[in-house]
Design a protein around this motif. Structure first.
Motif, short mmCIF file in Angstrom:
data_model
loop_
_atom_site.label_atom_id
_atom_site.label_comp_id
_atom_site.label_asym_id
_atom_site.label_seq_id
_atom_site.Cartn_x
_atom_site.Cartn_y
_atom_site.Cartn_z
N ASP A 607 0.79 -1.23 0.00
CA ASP A 607 0.00 0.00 0.00
C ASP A 607 0.82 1.28 0.00
O ASP A 607 0.25 2.37 -0.06
CB ASP A 607 -0.92 0.01 1.23
CG ASP A 607 -1.86 -1.18 1.23
OD1 ASP A 607 -2.20 -1.66 0.13
OD2 ASP A 607 -2.25 -1.63 2.32
N THR A 645 -2.29 -6.58 1.57
CA THR A 645 -2.74 -5.21 1.40
C THR A 645 -3.95 -4.94 2.29
O THR A 645 -4.73 -5.85 2.60
CB THR A 645 -3.09 -4.93 -0.07
OG1 THR A 645 -3.68 -3.63 -0.18
CG2 THR A 645 -4.07 -5.96 -0.62
N HIS A 647 -6.10 -2.80 1.11
CA HIS A 647 -7.02 -2.24 0.12
C HIS A 647 -7.21 -3.22 -1.03
O HIS A 647 -6.90 -2.92 -2.18
CB HIS A 647 -6.49 -0.90 -0.39
CG HIS A 647 -6.23 0.11 0.69
ND1 HIS A 647 -7.24 0.84 1.28
CD2 HIS A 647 -5.07 0.48 1.30
CE1 HIS A 647 -6.71 1.63 2.20
NE2 HIS A 647 -5.41 1.44 2.23
#
Length: 781
Positions: A607, A645, A647
């Motif tokens: 990220d 991650t 996201h």
């Protein structure tokens, strides 16, 4: 730099008005960043030498020549030693003229000419172009482009090696050896080697230098001096080992470049990781060297140079020399001189090697052309890839840019037809490149930054006898240290940044200003002893893996663990043995390394670049992810890549994982076009820094006001944004501000840059603020 404009419309910056008070007593100065410098050499003896000196002043200085000219006559490219103030400096003659703004009796004389012949013409041309394009002092550009020993005034000559060769027999002389049996043995040994032996080989056989000199005195042996870089091997013996067979895509790409070996022919070799781009380079260089031409190969990192050198020296019988900052000053001069003389047909180097003179240029290759390390980030802020384009155009030779993740600029030029777009879609191992598997970090426990699914995958891979690469782009033990009681964080006193916790040795270190301090025993704010590391760095991940897998070697490869000379190659040598092991590394491991036994790559945190303020951050993060993923499955076993991650639903990250880099690059180019950002618009960045925030802010405001007034009348296409604080406003106890210039027309941008630098050089306030101009910046940080 958007290279195609350099190719199709070379632009000279507008002449810079000479700043008031620019003339120094005893010198007559001329602005050097304006129009072209004369290429012709006067046939008569000049009265004035115009010399470029290593100063930040964008000017040339006039001197009187010596009464006795050098054997070649006065001409551009000769190094001279001249007085400058109270010092002596080494400069380069740029012009030979007959008049000066100052009377001859006020000009100081040259003290010495350091060269018998001028420096190579192609090198001088490139330095002139670089200074003009990047709005930099020509004297400093020439200085930076020279090896250190040449800057100091040493002769342009590589080191020599002694060789001893037997002369034809002489009965009278040999009769005198009856009472010198050791000399007779030495002579017999030398006669067995028709080309003679170097001194070290003779001494290794227990003979002495005195015995060699005694044979020379008797007329039986001659002493020869050869350059350390040997002469080229004769025709028909170019290769030491046969070339590898090419697949259809490789052969087609090579044939396309072969079509025009005698003309400027820019090509983008866009091949997936492990697709055999290096073999294409090798066979292209073979064709070039067979034509008695030279090849220059640029690689992004010093860490890649040894393995590339080894592969090229294994393939070719001709000399292959290296140029990078890890060499000694003597080694660098030897390689530079061998390239300039033409004895070295193959030159491999990092960014600064673009300034290597070539006697017979044949091809320029830039490997991993997308890599940010090709851009110099301080002083002379040139981009080696873009200068390679310009230089290939000047020499009318092919240019090959290679990458698995090409820069958006190169893809833009390929789409417009300015570069031939050559694709390699298959790996040499016949396995498809590993897909990115996104793993959600949210709500899961972590050990050294790793979550349970990643740890289990590591365990399975090691049990199968393979190797694992854990990629974490943070050095140290943890990104910072925090107090669990009051929330105190270990901030740097000199920067707007946290200090990184290191365990080997224990300390807090700022990776921006290199300030270091001991790890506190208690919180400086509340006195609590509950201090905890936040996040994970390479040291913490290494420690965790060593505890989880105690019987498996863990190799940590980052800038801290590879400071010793050859430490990096030593570690990679251990890894290439093939035994199961764990590699914990930063982006040092992501570029170009062939690790055939790695079948699993784990990215600890993907990220970092997704939401950064720099508009290039997402491009660079995607390139890094694909490059590190390319280390997996390069041999007989398929690879797997796990990307941790927070996201997993980010559209750009999902597009990269599911559809690949090419699709994401198309999307990013569309976004750049809509936002009027490079490569659809050209940028220059003025950076200001001062210990006093008010001084930098005041100068930035005045510069912006002057520039906006000037562009309204002379360059209406140029926009001026700022000044604004830099992404990290305070660094090394100095405040940093930025002023950005943007234009759709390069000529107007350069005219505005020339006006800006002239105004800054004439401004008294600018002498109290450090400033620099970055043309075609690669980062806004």
């Amino acid at each position: 730099m958007s290279s195609v404009l350099v190719v199709n419309q070379p632009v000279a910056a507008a002449p810079i008005p000479e700043a008031p008070g620019a003339t120094t007593a005893g010198y007559s100065s001329r602005v050097d960043a304006g129009g072209k410098l004369p290429d012709s050499i006067p046939h008569h003896s000049p009265r004035i030498l115009r010399v470029a000196l290593p100063t930040p002043l964008r000017r040339l200085f006039d001197y009187r020549p010596l009464r006795e000219p050098p054997a070649c006559g006065w001409q551009p490219g000769l190094r001279v030693r001249v007085p400058f103030g109270r010092r002596q400096m080494v400069g380069v003659v740029v012009e030979c003229i007959d008049s000066s703004d100052l009377p001859p009796d006020r000009l100081k004389p040259v003290e010495a000419c350091l060269d018998a012949t001028p420096l190579p013409e192609d090198w001088l041309w490139l330095c002139r172009f670089t200074a003009r394009y990047y709005q930099h002092s020509l004297g400093d550009t020439l200085h930076q482009a020279l090896p250190v020993l040449l800057r100091q005034g040493r002769p342009l000559a590589g080191r020599m090696r002694e060789r001893w060769q037997a002369l034809p027999p002489s009965a009278e002389a040999e009769a005198r050896l009856a009472r010198a049996p050791r000399q007779a043995e030495l002579l017999a040994m030398l006669r067995q080697h028709h080309h003679g032996l170097p001194t070290q080989a003779v001494l290794a056989q227990s003979f002495s230098r005195e015995q060699l000199l005694a044979l020379v005195d008797k007329g039986l042996v001659e002493r020869l001096l050869d350059p350390l870089t040997a002469a080229e091997t004769g025709a028909g013996r170019l290769l030491a080992e046969p070339a590898l067979p090419l697949n259809r895509e490789q052969a087609q790409a090579l044939a396309t470049v072969h079509e025009r070996l005698e003309a400027f022919h820019p090509c983008l070799l866009h091949g997936v990781t492990g697709s055999g781009k290096t073999e294409v380079y090798l066979q292209l260089i073979e064709a070039v060297v067979a034509r008695d031409r030279q090849a220059l190969l640029l690689v992004p990192e010093i860490g890649l140079t040894p393995q590339t050198l080894a592969r090229f020296r294994q393939r070719f019988r001709v000399p292959v020399v290296a140029l990078h900052s890890g060499l000694t000053d003597h080694e660098r001069l030897d390689a530079w001189e061998a390239a300039a003389s033409g004895r070295a047909p193959i030159i491999i180097g990092t960014r600064s090697a673009i300034f290597t003179p070539l006697a017979r240029p044949g091809v320029i290759i830039v490997d991993e052309e997308h890599d940010g390390s090709f851009k110099q980030q301080e002083g002379l802020r040139y981009h080696a890839r873009d200068l390679a384009v310009t230089r290939a155009k000047h020499h009318a030779i092919p240019l090959l840019l290679g990458s698995a993740t090409p820069s958006l600029e190169s893809l833009y030029h390929a789409e417009r037809g300015n570069y031939r777009h050559l694709r390699l879609t298959r790996r040499a191992s016949r396995h498809a490149p590993a897909r990115l598997e996104l793993i959600d970090l949210r709500g899961r426990p972590r050990q050294g930054g790793l979550i349970p699914p990643a740890i289990e995958a590591i365990r399975e891979t090691l049990a199968a006898g393979h190797q694992v690469l854990i990629f974490i782009n943070r050095r140290g033990f943890a990104p910072t240290l925090a107090c669990h009681a009051c929330g105190w964080l270990a901030d740097c006193d000199h920067c707007d940044a946290r200090m990184t916790l290191h365990r080997q040795p224990p300390m807090l270190a700022c990776h921006h200003c290199d300030k270091r301090r001991p790890v506190p025993d208690a919180c400086p704010s509340c006195g609590s002893a509950d201090l905890r590391p936040l996040g994970s760095g390479t040291e913490r991940t290494e420690e965790t893996l060593a505890a989880l897998f105690p019987k498996v070697p863990v190799h940590r490869i980052d800038r801290d663990s590879t400071r010793r000379r050859d430490a990096f190659e030593h570690m990679l040598g251990q890894v290439r043995r093939g035994e199961p092991c764990l590699l914990v590394g930063t982006q040092m491991l992501a570029k170009g390394h062939h690790l055939p036994h790695v079948t699993l790559v784990v990215v600890v945190n993907a990220d970092g670049g997704l939401y950064a303020s720099d508009f290039r951050a997402l491009e660079h993060s995607a390139q890094l992810l694909i490059q590190v993923a390319g280390r997996a499955g390069r041999a007989s076993h398929p690879g797997r890549v796990l990307v941790q991650t927070l996201h997993t639903d980010d559209p750009h990250l999902r597009m990269l994982a599911q559809q690949g880099y090419d699709t994401l690059a198309e999307q990013l180019l569309a976004e750049r076009r809509a936002a009027a950002l490079p490569p659809y618009r050209f940028l220059a960045l003025l950076r200001l820094e001062s210990p006093k925030e008010e001084a930098a802010s005041a100068l930035g405001g005045e510069a912006a006001a002057m520039l906006r007034h000037w562009v309204a009348a002379h360059a209406p296409d140029v926009s001026c944004l700022g000044p604004v604080p830099a992404p990290m406003e305070r660094r090394q106890n100095r405040y940093h501000l930025q002023l950005m210039l943007s234009s759709a027309r390069r000529s107007q941008l350069h005219a505005a840059c020339a006006q800006l630098t002239a105004w800054l050089e004439a401004s008294p306030e600018a002498r109290r603020v450090r400033w620099s101009l970055d043309v075609d910046p690669q980062t806004l940080a």
